[in-house]
Scaffold this motif. Structure first.
Motif, PDB file in Angstrom:
ATOM      1  N   VAL A 305       0.858  -1.187   0.000  1.00  0.00           N
ATOM      2  CA  VAL A 305       0.000   0.000   0.000  1.00  0.00           C
ATOM      3  C   VAL A 305       0.894   1.237   0.000  1.00  0.00           C
ATOM      4  O   VAL A 305       1.868   1.309   0.762  1.00  0.00           O
ATOM      5  CB  VAL A 305      -0.927   0.029   1.238  1.00  0.00           C
ATOM      6  N   VAL A 306       0.575   2.187  -0.860  1.00  0.00           N
ATOM      7  CA  VAL A 306       1.284   3.468  -0.880  1.00  0.00           C
ATOM      8  C   VAL A 306       0.285   4.571  -0.568  1.00  0.00           C
ATOM      9  O   VAL A 306      -0.732   4.709  -1.262  1.00  0.00           O
ATOM     10  CB  VAL A 306       1.954   3.731  -2.244  1.00  0.00           C
ATOM     11  N   VAL A 307       0.550   5.338   0.477  1.00  0.00           N
ATOM     12  CA  VAL A 307      -0.294   6.477   0.852  1.00  0.00           C
ATOM     13  C   VAL A 307       0.314   7.736   0.240  1.00  0.00           C
ATOM     14  O   VAL A 307       1.504   8.008   0.408  1.00  0.00           O
ATOM     15  CB  VAL A 307      -0.389   6.622   2.382  1.00  0.00           C
ATOM     16  N   VAL A 308      -0.512   8.496  -0.475  1.00  0.00           N
ATOM     17  CA  VAL A 308      -0.050   9.725  -1.135  1.00  0.00           C
ATOM     18  C   VAL A 308      -0.708  10.917  -0.441  1.00  0.00           C
ATOM     19  O   VAL A 308      -1.880  11.203  -0.674  1.00  0.00           O
ATOM     20  CB  VAL A 308      -0.395   9.720  -2.636  1.00  0.00           C
ATOM     21  N   PRO A 309      -0.002  11.619   0.440  1.00  0.00           N
ATOM     22  CA  PRO A 309      -0.600  12.748   1.157  1.00  0.00           C
ATOM     23  C   PRO A 309      -0.505  14.032   0.342  1.00  0.00           C
ATOM     24  O   PRO A 309       0.403  14.223  -0.463  1.00  0.00           O
ATOM     25  CB  PRO A 309       0.268  12.848   2.415  1.00  0.00           C
ATOM     26  N   GLY A 310      -1.483  14.898   0.566  1.00  0.00           N
ATOM     27  CA  GLY A 310      -1.478  16.217  -0.053  1.00  0.00           C
ATOM     28  C   GLY A 310      -1.999  17.256   0.920  1.00  0.00           C
ATOM     29  O   GLY A 310      -2.205  16.961   2.114  1.00  0.00           O
ATOM     30  N   TYR A 311      -2.265  18.452   0.425  1.00  0.00           N
ATOM     31  CA  TYR A 311      -2.686  19.537   1.304  1.00  0.00           C
ATOM     32  C   TYR A 311      -3.994  19.205   2.026  1.00  0.00           C
ATOM     33  O   TYR A 311      -4.218  19.651   3.147  1.00  0.00           O
ATOM     34  CB  TYR A 311      -2.839  20.831   0.508  1.00  0.00           C
ATOM     35  N   GLY A 312      -4.861  18.407   1.374  1.00  0.00           N
ATOM     36  CA  GLY A 312      -6.108  18.018   2.022  1.00  0.00           C
ATOM     37  C   GLY A 312      -5.885  17.277   3.324  1.00  0.00           C
ATOM     38  O   GLY A 312      -6.703  17.361   4.246  1.00  0.00           O
ATOM     39  N   LEU A 313      -4.794  16.531   3.417  1.00  0.00           N
ATOM     40  CA  LEU A 313      -4.452  15.845   4.663  1.00  0.00           C
ATOM     41  C   LEU A 313      -4.188  16.857   5.766  1.00  0.00           C
ATOM     42  O   LEU A 313      -4.612  16.683   6.913  1.00  0.00           O
ATOM     43  CB  LEU A 313      -3.225  14.959   4.454  1.00  0.00           C
ATOM     44  N   ALA A 314      -3.487  17.942   5.406  1.00  0.00           N
ATOM     45  CA  ALA A 314      -3.195  18.985   6.389  1.00  0.00           C
ATOM     46  C   ALA A 314      -4.459  19.735   6.787  1.00  0.00           C
ATOM     47  O   ALA A 314      -4.675  20.039   7.966  1.00  0.00           O
ATOM     48  CB  ALA A 314      -2.158  19.954   5.823  1.00  0.00           C
ATOM     49  N   VAL A 315      -5.320  20.025   5.810  1.00  0.00           N
ATOM     50  CA  VAL A 315      -6.556  20.752   6.097  1.00  0.00           C
ATOM     51  C   VAL A 315      -7.422  19.970   7.083  1.00  0.00           C
ATOM     52  O   VAL A 315      -7.998  20.529   8.015  1.00  0.00           O
ATOM     53  CB  VAL A 315      -7.337  21.009   4.791  1.00  0.00           C
ATOM     54  N   ALA A 316      -7.493  18.644   6.887  1.00  0.00           N
ATOM     55  CA  ALA A 316      -8.303  17.802   7.772  1.00  0.00           C
ATOM     56  C   ALA A 316      -7.592  17.459   9.075  1.00  0.00           C
ATOM     57  O   ALA A 316      -8.204  16.847   9.966  1.00  0.00           O
ATOM     58  CB  ALA A 316      -8.679  16.514   7.038  1.00  0.00           C
ATOM     59  N   GLN A 317      -6.305  17.828   9.200  1.00  0.00           N
ATOM     60  CA  GLN A 317      -5.494  17.474  10.365  1.00  0.00           C
ATOM     61  C   GLN A 317      -5.574  15.964  10.616  1.00  0.00           C
ATOM     62  O   GLN A 317      -5.796  15.506  11.736  1.00  0.00           O
ATOM     63  CB  GLN A 317      -5.944  18.255  11.594  1.00  0.00           C
ATOM     64  N   ALA A 318      -5.381  15.210   9.534  1.00  0.00           N
ATOM     65  CA  ALA A 318      -5.587  13.762   9.579  1.00  0.00           C
ATOM     66  C   ALA A 318      -4.288  12.983   9.537  1.00  0.00           C
ATOM     67  O   ALA A 318      -4.301  11.781   9.271  1.00  0.00           O
ATOM     68  CB  ALA A 318      -6.485  13.352   8.402  1.00  0.00           C
ATOM     69  N   GLN A 319      -3.153  13.620   9.803  1.00  0.00           N
ATOM     70  CA  GLN A 319      -1.876  12.925   9.711  1.00  0.00           C
ATOM     71  C   GLN A 319      -1.763  11.774  10.712  1.00  0.00           C
ATOM     72  O   GLN A 319      -1.194  10.719  10.405  1.00  0.00           O
ATOM     73  CB  GLN A 319      -0.705  13.910   9.875  1.00  0.00           C
ATOM     74  N   HIS A 320      -2.304  11.957  11.897  1.00  0.00           N
ATOM     75  CA  HIS A 320      -2.233  10.893  12.909  1.00  0.00           C
ATOM     76  C   HIS A 320      -3.090   9.690  12.498  1.00  0.00           C
ATOM     77  O   HIS A 320      -2.681   8.534  12.694  1.00  0.00           O
ATOM     78  CB  HIS A 320      -2.693  11.420  14.267  1.00  0.00           C
ATOM     79  N   GLN A 321      -4.253   9.965  11.925  1.00  0.00           N
ATOM     80  CA  GLN A 321      -5.122   8.875  11.469  1.00  0.00           C
ATOM     81  C   GLN A 321      -4.494   8.116  10.299  1.00  0.00           C
ATOM     82  O   GLN A 321      -4.651   6.898  10.184  1.00  0.00           O
ATOM     83  CB  GLN A 321      -6.493   9.424  11.063  1.00  0.00           C
ATOM     84  N   ALA A 322      -3.772   8.833   9.438  1.00  0.00           N
ATOM     85  CA  ALA A 322      -3.076   8.179   8.325  1.00  0.00           C
ATOM     86  C   ALA A 322      -1.999   7.239   8.847  1.00  0.00           C
ATOM     87  O   ALA A 322      -1.833   6.114   8.359  1.00  0.00           O
ATOM     88  CB  ALA A 322      -2.472   9.229   7.392  1.00  0.00           C
ATOM     89  N   ARG A 323      -1.266   7.695   9.848  1.00  0.00           N
ATOM     90  CA  ARG A 323      -0.226   6.839  10.430  1.00  0.00           C
ATOM     91  C   ARG A 323      -0.830   5.623  11.121  1.00  0.00           C
ATOM     92  O   ARG A 323      -0.343   4.503  10.981  1.00  0.00           O
ATOM     93  CB  ARG A 323       0.595   7.662  11.434  1.00  0.00           C
ATOM     94  N   GLU A 324      -1.944   5.831  11.850  1.00  0.00           N
ATOM     95  CA  GLU A 324      -2.598   4.720  12.542  1.00  0.00           C
ATOM     96  C   GLU A 324      -3.134   3.690  11.549  1.00  0.00           C
ATOM     97  O   GLU A 324      -3.028   2.476  11.785  1.00  0.00           O
ATOM     98  CB  GLU A 324      -3.731   5.257  13.416  1.00  0.00           C
TER      99      GLU A 324
END
Length: 461
Positions: A305-324
């Protein structure tokens, strides 16, 4: 003896700044680099406070107190979603300091009747570069904060007007070197410089903001160099040169990563795409929605699996959920990597900082050149808030404004899941052909909640 001690302290501070810059070149040493840079600044400021030219510490103490009161909340309380605009505001304030020092030094020279031609040249560059960086940074802040349109704001004869402002400001600078005591010339150059900052940044689209922020950093550094020459301060010259050259090199590198000439970033009005280009990219296509349960099943049983983050990840403050979510997939035996595009987000290194804050190991963050080789073997590519950096139109549609821009080759993955709020175009205004491909499924909704739902479903699978 006091002057000797100050210069030795400056030499130590310069060494610390160079060491910090080197450490900032690697994600695993970047935090230490920032700490070393802070120590260098402390040494430089402490040494400057010992200068014999200081006759009163009252105003200096007040400035230190105000700066500390403003700096602490800016550093501790500003969320990662607002970090790009905080950086832009920092550039504006730093450049404002250089500009005010230039104005104050010029006023002092007028009163003393002592303004040499060389001194005036340094002061002129300081004020010119500082003033245009102030307004340019404020324009960037406005675009990033949503106070100004993210799309390019153009007007007739835009480039000619900007060039005319540059020429007029340069002419004022030359005239000031010849006649340093002309206050009207100085005031005219100041006003023209402020106008240049507005004219240069306002027509630049949102997709180019990482390059613009980096370039403004370079301008602020060059203004500091000029301040150092004007005040005969060695550490300002050294630090300004490091700041200016590193910012310029980074700007050029990021332009190359976008496959766009550097001059085109400044004058190309990126995002103002030709009429009909958007329709050409997505004609006849439909987005295929998917629910969280079906998307989670794909990822739960995926080997890669490859996760591709963008600005939307920052807007949602979802970085911790992506890591989990990545941790859950790896507990099931899957391999998870995070693909980092050089210009993803709204400032240089935005995604690296965001994911590092969430505790994603540095070896999981893979640069574009390395991760692109893995997409063909990837079972699921999960795109979280990224748009332009995964748009295959950059390779296939000559009419697209982003044609030729290096992208993450997400379209080569066996399956693509995109987390997106709605069906609108990205920050640059360019429609994404990836979202309409058969292998792509769209999970609509807030990215943070979608990642939470995916995590619950993966855990239950």
């Amino acid at each position: 003896m006091n002057e000797t001690a100050i210069q030795i302290a400056y030499l130590l501070a310069a060494f610390l700044f160079i060491a910090a810059l080197r450490a900032l070149g690697r994600p695993d040493t970047a935090r230490r680099g920032m700490q070393v840079a802070a120590l260098g600044m402390l040494v430089a400021v402490a040494a400057t406070l010992l200068h014999a030219g200081i006759v009163s510490y009252g105003w200096i103490g007040a400035g230190l107190a105000i700066g500390a009161l403003a700096g602490y909340p800016l550093g501790m309380w500003v969320p990662m979603t607002a970090m790009p605009q905080r950086i832009a505001m920092s550039h504006a304030l730093g450049a404002l300091a250089a500009t005010l020092v230039g104005i104050g030094t010029y006023r002092h020279g007028l009163g003393a009747g002592e303004l040499g031609h060389g001194h005036m040249l340094a002061l002129g560059f300081e004020v010119l570069l500082g003033a245009l960086t102030v307004t340019g940074s404020l324009m960037a802040f406005g675009k990033l904060q949503g106070l100004l349109p993210g799309r390019p704001v153009t007007f007739p004869l835009q480039n000619m007007v900007t060039a005319a402002l540059f020429i007029a400001a340069a002419a004022c600078l030359v005239a000031l070197v010849i006649a340093p005591l002309s206050v009207p010339l100085f005031a005219t150059m100041l006003v023209l410089s402020l106008a240049i900052g507005v004219a240069v940044v306002l027509p630049i689209g949102g997709a180019d903001m990482p390059v613009v922020v980096s370039l403004l950093n370079s301008y602020a550094g060059l203004a500091a160099v000029a301040t150092g020459f004007a005040l005969d301060n060695n550490i300002l010259i050294v630090v300004g040169a490091l700041d200016g050259t590193s910012g310029f090199i980074l700007s050029v590198a990021m332009s190359k990563a976008m496959n766009r000439p550097f001059r085109n970033v400044l004058f190309g009005a990126f995002g103002a795409q030709p009429e009909g280009a958007q329709a050409a990219s997505t004609e006849g296509g439909e987005m295929s929605p998917i629910n969280a349960e079906d998307a989670a099943l794909r990822m739960a049983y995926a080997e890669r699996v490859v996760v591709v983050p963008g600005y939307g990840l920052a807007v949602a403050q979802a970085q911790h959920q992506a890591r989990e979510l990545g941790d859950m997939i790896e507990k099931r035996g899957g391999d998870v990597r995070f693909a980092i595009h050089p210009v993803a987000g709204r400032m240089p290194g935005h995604m690296n900082v965001l994911l590092a804050e969430a505790g994603v190991p540095y070896d999981k963050l893979v640069d574009m050149e390395d991760i692109n080789e893995r997409f063909a073997e990837t079972d699921v590519a999960l795109v979280v808030g990224a748009n332009d950096v995964v748009n295959p139109a950059a390779n296939s549609d000559p009419q697209s404004p982003i044609y030729g821009m290096p992208i993450l080759k997400v379209a080569e993955a066996r399956s693509v899941i995109v987390l997106k709020r709605g069906q609108g175009a990205g920050f640059s205004g360019v429609e994404n052909a990836l979202f309409y491909e058969e292998k792509t499924s769209m999970l609509f909704g807030d990215a943070k909640q979608s990642l939470i739902d995916l995590g619950v479903q993966v855990k239950a699978a």
